[in-house]
Enzyme design. Structure first.
Site, PDB file in Angstrom:
ATOM      1  N   CYS A 149      -3.558   6.355  17.045  1.00 51.20           N
ATOM      2  CA  CYS A 149      -3.848   7.697  16.520  1.00 51.20           C
ATOM      3  C   CYS A 149      -4.541   8.563  17.558  1.00 51.20           C
ATOM      4  O   CYS A 149      -4.377   9.773  17.569  1.00 51.20           O
ATOM      5  CB  CYS A 149      -4.691   7.584  15.252  1.00 51.20           C
ATOM      6  N   GLY A 185      -4.222   6.297   8.315  1.00 46.30           N
ATOM      7  CA  GLY A 185      -2.767   6.418   8.310  1.00 46.30           C
ATOM      8  C   GLY A 185      -2.351   7.831   8.626  1.00 46.30           C
ATOM      9  O   GLY A 185      -3.089   8.562   9.301  1.00 46.30           O
ATOM     10  N   LYS A 192      -5.614  -3.088   1.218  1.00 49.55           N
ATOM     11  CA  LYS A 192      -4.158  -3.231   1.333  1.00 49.55           C
ATOM     12  C   LYS A 192      -3.726  -2.984   2.774  1.00 49.55           C
ATOM     13  O   LYS A 192      -3.888  -1.885   3.304  1.00 49.55           O
ATOM     14  CB  LYS A 192      -3.429  -2.236   0.431  1.00 49.55           C
ATOM     15  N   GLU A 241      -9.057   8.618   8.157  1.00 53.61           N
ATOM     16  CA  GLU A 241      -8.825   8.548   9.599  1.00 53.61           C
ATOM     17  C   GLU A 241      -7.322   8.766   9.783  1.00 53.61           C
ATOM     18  O   GLU A 241      -6.541   7.867   9.499  1.00 53.61           O
ATOM     19  CB  GLU A 241      -9.311   7.185  10.121  1.00 53.61           C
ATOM     20  N   THR A 301      -1.378  11.828   8.360  1.00 53.91           N
ATOM     21  CA  THR A 301      -2.009  13.007   7.763  1.00 53.91           C
ATOM     22  C   THR A 301      -1.334  13.346   6.435  1.00 53.91           C
ATOM     23  O   THR A 301      -1.999  13.731   5.468  1.00 53.91           O
ATOM     24  CB  THR A 301      -1.929  14.191   8.753  1.00 53.91           C
ATOM     25  N   GLY A 348      -2.645  11.015   3.854  1.00 50.25           N
ATOM     26  CA  GLY A 348      -4.072  11.351   3.701  1.00 50.25           C
ATOM     27  C   GLY A 348      -4.254  12.564   2.801  1.00 50.25           C
ATOM     28  O   GLY A 348      -5.109  12.576   1.908  1.00 50.25           O
ATOM     29  N   GLU A 386       2.643  14.640  15.961  1.00 52.55           N
ATOM     30  CA  GLU A 386       2.300  13.269  16.341  1.00 52.55           C
ATOM     31  C   GLU A 386       3.578  12.427  16.360  1.00 52.55           C
ATOM     32  O   GLU A 386       4.269  12.326  15.353  1.00 52.55           O
ATOM     33  CB  GLU A 386       1.303  12.677  15.337  1.00 52.55           C
TER      34      GLU A 386
HETATM   35  P1  NDP Z   1       1.376   5.896   6.213  1.00 47.69           P
HETATM   36  O1  NDP Z   1       0.293   6.896   6.157  1.00 47.69           O
HETATM   37  O2  NDP Z   1       2.562   6.096   5.354  1.00 47.69           O
HETATM   38  O3  NDP Z   1       0.785   4.438   5.907  1.00 47.69           O
HETATM   39  C1  NDP Z   1      -0.553   4.039   6.076  1.00 47.69           C
HETATM   40  C2  NDP Z   1      -0.956   3.105   4.943  1.00 47.69           C
HETATM   41  O4  NDP Z   1      -0.919   3.817   3.694  1.00 47.69           O
HETATM   42  C3  NDP Z   1      -0.004   1.939   4.745  1.00 47.69           C
HETATM   43  O5  NDP Z   1      -0.731   0.819   4.278  1.00 47.69           O
HETATM   44  C4  NDP Z   1       0.934   2.456   3.679  1.00 47.69           C
HETATM   45  O6  NDP Z   1       1.590   1.419   2.988  1.00 47.69           O
HETATM   46  C5  NDP Z   1      -0.030   3.191   2.780  1.00 47.69           C
HETATM   47  N1  NDP Z   1       0.575   4.234   1.967  1.00 47.69           N
HETATM   48  C6  NDP Z   1       1.784   4.824   2.119  1.00 47.69           C
HETATM   49  N2  NDP Z   1       1.960   5.770   1.158  1.00 47.69           N
HETATM   50  C7  NDP Z   1       0.846   5.755   0.393  1.00 47.69           C
HETATM   51  C8  NDP Z   1       0.416   6.506  -0.747  1.00 47.69           C
HETATM   52  N3  NDP Z   1       1.162   7.471  -1.274  1.00 47.69           N
HETATM   53  N4  NDP Z   1      -0.786   6.242  -1.277  1.00 47.69           N
HETATM   54  C9  NDP Z   1      -1.580   5.300  -0.737  1.00 47.69           C
HETATM   55  N5  NDP Z   1      -1.232   4.546   0.328  1.00 47.69           N
HETATM   56  C10 NDP Z   1      -0.044   4.780   0.899  1.00 47.69           C
HETATM   57  O7  NDP Z   1       1.843   5.761   7.665  1.00 47.69           O
HETATM   58  P2  NDP Z   1       3.199   5.063   8.126  1.00 47.69           P
HETATM   59  O8  NDP Z   1       2.907   3.665   8.265  1.00 47.69           O
HETATM   60  O9  NDP Z   1       4.377   5.417   7.287  1.00 47.69           O
HETATM   61  O10 NDP Z   1       3.400   5.817   9.495  1.00 47.69           O
HETATM   62  C11 NDP Z   1       3.954   7.124   9.528  1.00 47.69           C
HETATM   63  C12 NDP Z   1       3.248   7.980  10.522  1.00 47.69           C
HETATM   64  O11 NDP Z   1       1.843   7.980  10.252  1.00 47.69           O
HETATM   65  C13 NDP Z   1       3.326   7.472  11.936  1.00 47.69           C
HETATM   66  O12 NDP Z   1       4.478   7.902  12.567  1.00 47.69           O
HETATM   67  C14 NDP Z   1       2.104   8.081  12.527  1.00 47.69           C
HETATM   68  O13 NDP Z   1       2.360   9.395  12.921  1.00 47.69           O
HETATM   69  C15 NDP Z   1       1.124   8.097  11.421  1.00 47.69           C
HETATM   70  N6  NDP Z   1       0.152   7.006  11.471  1.00 47.69           N
HETATM   71  C16 NDP Z   1      -1.111   7.285  11.890  1.00 47.69           C
HETATM   72  C17 NDP Z   1      -2.037   6.280  11.981  1.00 47.69           C
HETATM   73  C18 NDP Z   1      -3.400   6.520  12.431  1.00 47.69           C
HETATM   74  O14 NDP Z   1      -4.076   5.565  12.791  1.00 47.69           O
HETATM   75  N7  NDP Z   1      -3.876   7.725  12.403  1.00 47.69           N
HETATM   76  C19 NDP Z   1      -1.697   4.909  11.660  1.00 47.69           C
HETATM   77  C20 NDP Z   1      -0.364   4.710  11.180  1.00 47.69           C
HETATM   78  C21 NDP Z   1       0.505   5.737  11.097  1.00 47.69           C
HETATM   79  P3  NDP Z   1       2.973   0.844   3.576  1.00 47.69           P
HETATM   80  O15 NDP Z   1       2.829   0.612   5.010  1.00 47.69           O
HETATM   81  O16 NDP Z   1       3.093  -0.433   2.849  1.00 47.69           O
HETATM   82  O17 NDP Z   1       3.998   1.879   3.254  1.00 47.69           O
END
Ligand code: NDP
Length: 489
Positions: A302, A246, A194, A268, A248, A251, A399
């Site tokens: 990240c 995504g 996804k 990650e 923390t 995660g 972050e």
């Molecule tokens: P999220 O962790 O919310 O999203 C990452 C992925 O997980 C997306 O595909 C999201 O879907 C999906 N997701 C969201 N909620 C759930 C859940 N409960 N169960 C399973 N999957 C889920 O990150 P965001 O995109 O909202 O970004 C928010 C913050 O996260 C950023 O400001 C940043 O600090 C951090 N981030 C860190 C990243 C990294 O590489 N370490 C990458 C991206 C974000 P959808 O997008 O459709 O909501």
């Protein structure tokens, strides 16, 4: 000392003529469907959501929203493929498909780069020179491992896990899909992936590439939706492993959800990396590394070097060079080949970044921003740095995921090690010094998964990537990226 430090005056002499990448050959569909069992299918929910170009807020297309029954279909199709043809295929045959995907990505690299930039807001130079080539490189690299797993793990019998659920973020959409799918296929698993809601298009173009490569149906399923779709994948009883990149926060919630199951996981997550400049460092090179470390991809990285530590003796000089270099950054149309800083990925992310900038000022740090005209419409944030930052400031601890740098100073090596490690995160760090011994010393003392010396943000498929502490667990890339997809008997 400060009065002797001269400033470079650019005075607009560094203006470039626009060089806009043409989008005339790009034709996006009106609607994108779910990719399940080798076919594009309408969602049972009949729901779609818009995908917006963050540089002008125009709708690019509509994307299908997968709900429970769609997730069931995708997981079932991955299970059938695993139990059927794919599970029995000799490893060298698996490799041929992965090579094929890599080659088609290369052939379509221009289209993929343009769409990545339209959908995500990142500068075309980055999509063209980093995201897409690295996505292809990951498929090439892991194709090579597919029939050599017994050499990667001598005296063990590597066996695939089964169906893996993969959830990726919006900062490197195609590259993250490649980081996830390539090792999963090389190790013989099947996939339900996804992409993030704001950047699903290149994952769906990858689905078309996978179709073109004639990968057997069901081996890779790509379903789109929001966080609730991700949750359905995480909680599906027939998924053997979750690979997540995504925040923390999410995660942690995934780890809670799977804690009472025997699902495997790699996480990650976020970071708050220290980029450390010693007085003996090549300062101009270091400043370039700091710029790249925090402003690459608008800071939506990240492993971004969002905390800069400068040794006190060179602080004023480094700060002057940094501010001068910031003045030469070009913020604007992501399709312009001169652009250094593109659009912020979404309205929500822009408001998060602005919240932190306001907090930085409120907590007493001094702000410096590039004095530039931001485009009308779209989501923009000028490159920003804060000085007079203390360890307790929110901008030094949390972050931000935007182009915001928090600068602090240090006197001794031990002091900077303590300050750099004073964070719940542990993903990456950078060290700038002329002394190899100092770089090695720091590399062994900094609690971070990836440590760059005299460079920053260098990625390579042969090199493992991943974090400690709240930055997650497990490694992606390299030999280390194979074992999280295997049972080693
Ligand atoms: P999220 O962790 O919310 O999203 C990452 C992925 O997980 C997306 O595909 C999201 O879907 C999906 N997701 C969201 N909620 C759930 C859940 N409960 N169960 C399973 N999957 C889920 O990150 P965001 O995109 O909202 O970004 C928010 C913050 O996260 C950023 O400001 C940043 O600090 C951090 N981030 C860190 C990243 C990294 O590489 N370490 C990458 C991206 C974000 P959808 O997008 O459709 O909501």
């Amino acid at each position: 000392m400060s009065s002797k430090i001269k400033s470079l005056k650019y005075n607009g002499k560094w203006d470039f003529s626009p060089s806009i990448e043409s989008i005339k050959d790009i034709s996006l569909k009106k609607e994108y469907q779910l990719f399940i069992n080798g076919q594009f299918q309408k969602p049972i929910s009949k729901k779609y959501f818009p995908s917006i170009n963050p540089s002008n807020e125009q709708q690019l297309t509509k994307i299908a929203h997968a709900e429970s029954k769609d997730v069931d279909l995708a997981v079932n199709s991955a299970r059938n493929a695993f139990n059927g043809h794919w599970g029995k295929l000799p490893a060298k045959e698996r490799a041929k498909y992965i090579y094929r995907i890599a080659r088609i990505i290369q052939e379509k690299s221009k289209e993929l780069a343009i769409v990545e930039t339209l959908d995500g807001g990142k500068p075309i130079r980055e999509s063209r020179d980093v995201d897409i080539p690295l996505a292809a490189a990951h498929f090439f690299y892991y194709a090579g491992w597919a029939d050599k797993l017994q050499y990667a793990f001598p005296n063990r019998t590597p066996k695939p896990l089964g169906v893996v659920g993969q959830i990726i973020p919006w900062n490197f959409p195609l590259m993250m899909a490649a980081w996830k799918i390539a090792p999963a296929l090389a190790t013989g698993n099947t996939v339900v992936l996804k992409p993030a809601e704001t950047t699903s298009i290149t994952a769906l173009l990858l689905a078309e590439i996978i179709q073109q490569a004639e990968l057997p149906p069901g081996v890779v399923n790509i379903i789109t939706g929001d966080g609730s779709t991700g949750e359905l994948i995480v909680n599906h009883p027939d998924v053997n492993k979750i690979a997540f990149t995504g925040s923390t926060k999410v995660g942690k919630s995934i780890m809670q959800s799977i804690s009472s199951t025997n699902k495997r996981s790699t996480m990650e997550l976020g970071g708050k990396a220290a980029n450390i400049i010693f007085e003996d460092a090549p300062l101009d090179q270091a400043v370039e590394g700091v710029i790249n470390g925090i402003y690459f991809n608008q800071g939506h990285v990240c492993c971004a070097g969002s905390r800069l530590f400068v040794q006190e003796s060179v602080y004023e000089l480094v700060l002057r060079k940094l501010k001068d270099r910031m003045q030469s950054l070009v913020v604007g149309n992501p399709l312009d080949k001169n652009t250094d800083i593109g659009a912020i990925n979404s309205k929500e992310q822009l408001s998060t970044i602005n919240k932190y900038i306001d907090l930085g000022v409120k907590e007493g740090a001094d702000i410096f921003q590039l004095n530039c005209e931001l485009p009308n419409g779209g989501y923009w944030c000028p490159p920003t740095l804060f000085t007079n930052v203390s360890q307790s400031h929110s901008i030094a601890n949390e972050e931000i995921f935007g182009p915001v740098l928090a600068v602090q100073t240090f006197r001794t090596t031990q002091e900077v090690i303590n300050k750099a490690n004073n964070t719940p995160f542990g993903l990456s760090a950078g060290v700038w010094t002329d002394k190899g011994s100092k770089a090695f010393n720091l590399a062994s003392k900094l609690k971070a998964g990836v440590i760059w010396a005299n460079t920053y943000n260098k990625f390579d498929p042969t090199s493992p990537f991943g974090g400690y502490k709240e930055s997650g667990h497990g490694r992606e890339g390299g030999l280390h990226g194979l074992s999280p997809y295997l049972n080693l008997e």
